[in-house]
Motif scaffolding. Structure first.
Motif, PDB file in Angstrom:
ATOM      1  N   ASP A  25       0.822  -1.195   0.000  1.00 55.16           N
ATOM      2  CA  ASP A  25       0.000   0.000   0.000  1.00 55.16           C
ATOM      3  C   ASP A  25       0.865   1.256   0.000  1.00 55.16           C
ATOM      4  N   LEU A  26       0.215   2.396   0.076  1.00 50.31           N
ATOM      5  CA  LEU A  26       0.905   3.683   0.026  1.00 50.31           C
ATOM      6  C   LEU A  26       1.942   3.807   1.137  1.00 50.31           C
ATOM      7  N   ARG A  27       1.604   3.331   2.318  1.00 52.00           N
ATOM      8  CA  ARG A  27       2.542   3.419   3.443  1.00 52.00           C
ATOM      9  C   ARG A  27       3.782   2.553   3.188  1.00 52.00           C
ATOM     10  N   ILE A  79       4.669  10.240   2.214  1.00 49.21           N
ATOM     11  CA  ILE A  79       3.215  10.009   2.181  1.00 49.21           C
ATOM     12  C   ILE A  79       2.506  11.256   1.683  1.00 49.21           C
ATOM     13  N   GLY A  80       2.915  12.427   2.149  1.00 47.36           N
ATOM     14  CA  GLY A  80       2.304  13.676   1.694  1.00 47.36           C
ATOM     15  C   GLY A  80       2.452  13.870   0.199  1.00 47.36           C
ATOM     16  N   GLU A 108       0.251  11.269  -1.626  1.00 50.52           N
ATOM     17  CA  GLU A 108      -1.180  11.625  -1.543  1.00 50.52           C
ATOM     18  C   GLU A 108      -1.496  12.745  -2.536  1.00 50.52           C
ATOM     19  N   ALA A 109      -0.616  13.739  -2.638  1.00 52.87           N
ATOM     20  CA  ALA A 109      -0.825  14.826  -3.603  1.00 52.87           C
ATOM     21  C   ALA A 109      -0.787  14.274  -5.018  1.00 52.87           C
ATOM     22  N   THR A 128      -1.523  11.246  -5.978  1.00 46.08           N
ATOM     23  CA  THR A 128      -2.749  10.480  -6.178  1.00 46.08           C
ATOM     24  C   THR A 128      -3.929  11.396  -6.501  1.00 46.08           C
ATOM     25  N   SER A 129      -3.969  12.570  -5.907  1.00 49.43           N
ATOM     26  CA  SER A 129      -5.049  13.523  -6.182  1.00 49.43           C
ATOM     27  C   SER A 129      -4.896  14.205  -7.536  1.00 49.43           C
TER      28      SER A 129
END
Length: 131
Positions: free
Chosen positions: A34-36, A54-55, A58-59, A61-62
């Motif tokens: 997973d992402l982690r 992670i930050g 996440e960006a 992925t958005s």
């Protein structure tokens, strides 16, 4: 490191078993990352903390869907390219084609030449058949 596969029997409904070769290799026992997991591994390879990575992920992925909906393909260097594709119904004439012809949308990924070449060196391990 090897990709594990098992042997499965697949007989298409339109064919008889004696008319085809019904045994195929299928990848099995896939572990999920997973992402982690990705962030922790990147953190180990760099000076960035897991939280920083992670930050960024996440960006990332958005932003991918945002760019795709803005009619852009997203090229990620040596990884490959994401693009948007549609499923649609045809019409009798160009004038009758509209947004209503679009029945679905999907994201496609085309790996780069480097990734394709790297994957060609994959080794495989056959798992024993259960009796």
């Amino acid at each position: 490191m090897s990709v594990e596969y098992k042997v499965v029997k697949i007989v298409p409904p339109s064919k008889k078993e004696e008319d085809c070769k019904p045994y195929y290799p299928r990848i099995t026992k896939r572990a999920k990352k997973d992402l982690r997991d990705l962030a922790e591994d990147i953190s180990q390879m760099s000076t960035f903390s897991t939280i920083d990575v992670i930050g960024v992920l996440e960006a990332f992925t958005s932003l991918i869907p945002h760019y795709l909906k803005d009619n852009c393909s997203v090229e990620l260097g040596d990884l490959g390219t994401f693009s948007l594709h549609i499923n649609a119904e045809g019409s009798e004439s160009p004038e009758k084609v509209s947004r209503h012809n679009v029945k679905g949308v999907k994201m496609a990924f085309r790996p780069s030449t480097r990734v394709k070449k790297d994957l060609q060196n994959t080794s495989f391990k056959k798992l024993p058949t259960k009796k």
